[in-house]
Design an enzyme around this catalytic site. Structure first.
Site, PDB file in Angstrom:
ATOM      1  CG  HIS A   1      -1.927   1.096   1.239  1.00 54.96           C
ATOM      2  ND1 HIS A   1      -3.260   0.829   1.930  1.00 54.96           N
ATOM      3  CD2 HIS A   1      -1.924   2.364   0.870  1.00 54.96           C
ATOM      4  CE1 HIS A   1      -3.962   2.040   1.643  1.00 54.96           C
ATOM      5  NE2 HIS A   1      -3.078   2.849   0.950  1.00 54.96           N
TER       6      HIS A   1
ATOM      7  CG  HIS B   1      -1.384   6.106  -2.525  1.00 54.71           C
ATOM      8  ND1 HIS B   1      -2.570   5.939  -3.447  1.00 54.71           N
ATOM      9  CD2 HIS B   1      -1.866   5.710  -1.327  1.00 54.71           C
ATOM     10  CE1 HIS B   1      -3.310   5.416  -2.806  1.00 54.71           C
ATOM     11  NE2 HIS B   1      -3.134   5.167  -1.348  1.00 54.71           N
TER      12      HIS B   1
ATOM     13  CG  HIS C   1      -7.667   3.344  -0.666  1.00 58.10           C
ATOM     14  ND1 HIS C   1      -6.999   2.682  -1.518  1.00 58.10           N
ATOM     15  CD2 HIS C   1      -6.715   4.021  -0.079  1.00 58.10           C
ATOM     16  CE1 HIS C   1      -5.825   3.166  -1.644  1.00 58.10           C
ATOM     17  NE2 HIS C   1      -5.436   3.896  -0.640  1.00 58.10           N
TER      18      HIS C   1
ATOM     19  CD  GLU D   1      -7.667   6.517   4.741  1.00 58.21           C
ATOM     20  OE1 GLU D   1      -6.636   6.955   5.221  1.00 58.21           O
ATOM     21  OE2 GLU D   1      -8.129   6.439   3.756  1.00 58.21           O
TER      22      GLU D   1
ATOM     23  CG  ASP E   1      -1.684   5.776   2.818  1.00 57.05           C
ATOM     24  OD1 ASP E   1      -1.759   5.690   1.728  1.00 57.05           O
ATOM     25  OD2 ASP E   1      -2.503   6.015   3.489  1.00 57.05           O
ATOM     26  CG  ASP E   2      -0.213   8.840   0.535  1.00 54.05           C
ATOM     27  OD1 ASP E   2      -0.208   8.924  -0.639  1.00 54.05           O
ATOM     28  OD2 ASP E   2      -1.119   8.329   1.129  1.00 54.05           O
TER      29      ASP E   2
END
Length: 339
Positions: free
Chosen positions: A19, A21, A199, A202, A280-281
């Site tokens: 996961h 991005h 997603h 969340e 994630d980011d």
């Protein structure tokens, strides 16, 4: 296990990331460099100002700066540099395999051609394997705050490049944009042989996870935290053996959880769910893969066996071949034996 021993164990533990991005790995330094290279004005004068802007309390505030930052990505070389910077960083975390997201609509809506985006990313992924030993798969995400027609247009634009794309995902603003909004385009993607991810759970309710499973027929759940609010849903996920791609520091930054000691990761494991740890980011949420491992392991006082289970889950939840998975499983056990 002491904190030092645990940190050393995590540092060399073979793992996969499921996961991530790519646009979310855009560090302020690279943003500045690309802005200068492409002669693009950005509303920040220093790297420190950018880092200060990376302060938010909810998903939408994050997305606003995320999309603004992506504006510096213009050329195939930009996308190559972005991707290669991430791969170099994650390779240092003993990560052996990644399955990464990208958001083509963020770029095509700015007039950047799909081939420019995919060309740069695909070239870097190939070099990441040959130069760093990190294998990879690429997942195209639809932006859920846009309509399904836009997603269909994106899928059509990606048609010439499907050799580089393993699956499709669904990201961006979750609340108010249920998975059911994209049922037809996911069906079309499935017909093209693409794997399906979304997603869900969340910020959105458990009902969104049910929709992702029953209507989109996804292969893996990204996040899934709020699934734990529904016992029947937990039982369904466990029965189907679905992997959850959990992102601890992201959850903390976006106030999905307010304290990592209250994070549901251990509860997921105890309920028989195949949870994994991901970043994630990372440029925005303050930590790449091992930073997430270290933070959640400390907060929950995870045992050596729990860490080993999470590492195994990361490869088991991937789309590597059985032979590749077995090789990674053996590497995990060999590392564990050293401790």
């Amino acid at each position: 296990m002491t904190a030092f021993d645990r940190d050393a164990f995590i540092a060399g533990l073979p793992k996969a990331e499921l996961h991530l991005h790519l646009e979310g790995s855009l560090e302020p330094e690279l943003m500045f460099a690309l802005a200068q290279r492409n002669k693009i004005a950005i509303p920040f004068n220093t790297v420190e100002e950018v880092r200060a802007a990376y302060s938010f309390s909810n998903l939408q505030d994050f997305l606003d700066i995320y999309y603004q930052g992506a504006g510096v990505l213009q050329t195939e070389q930009d996308f190559y540099d972005l991707t290669m910077a991430y791969l170099t960083r994650v390779a240092a975390d003993a990560c052996r395999h990644v399955e990464v997201f990208f958001d083509p609509q963020t770029h095509t809506d700015r007039g950047i051609e799909m081939g420019v985006v995919i060309g740069g990313i695909a070239r870097a992924l190939a070099d990441g394997q040959s130069q760093l030993g990190v294998t990879s798969k690429l997942i195209l995400c639809f932006l859920r705050h846009l309509d399904e027609d836009a997603a269909f247009a994106t899928l059509e634009a990606a048609e010439p490049y499907l050799e580089h794309i393993f699956g499709v995902g669904l990201d961006s603003s979750e609340v108010g944009h249920p998975p059911s909004k994209f049922a037809r385009v996911f069906e079309a993607a499935r017909a093209k042989g693409l794997h399906l991810f979304a997603h869900a759970g969340e910020e959105g309710p458990p009902a969104y996870v049910w929709e992702a499973l029953d209507l989109l027929k996804i292969d893996r759940i990204d996040h899934g935290n709020r699934a734990l609010e529904d016992e029947a849903l937990v039982a369904r996920i466990a029965k189907d053996g679905l992997t959850l791609t959990v992102c601890p520091l992201s959850n903390l930054s976006l106030c999905v959880v307010h304290d990592l000691t209250q994070h549901p990761l251990r509860a997921m494991l105890e309920k028989g769910l195949k949870a994994t740890i991901n970043s994630d980011d990372p440029a925005y949420f303050g930590g790449y893969l091992n930073a997430n491992w270290h933070a959640i392991a400390k907060a929950l006082d995870l045992s050596k066996q729990e860490l080993v289970t999470l590492a195994h889950n990361s490869f088991a939840g991937s789309y590597l071949t059985p032979t590749e998975k077995q090789a990674h499983a053996e590497a995990i056990e060999a590392w564990a034996e050293r401790f």
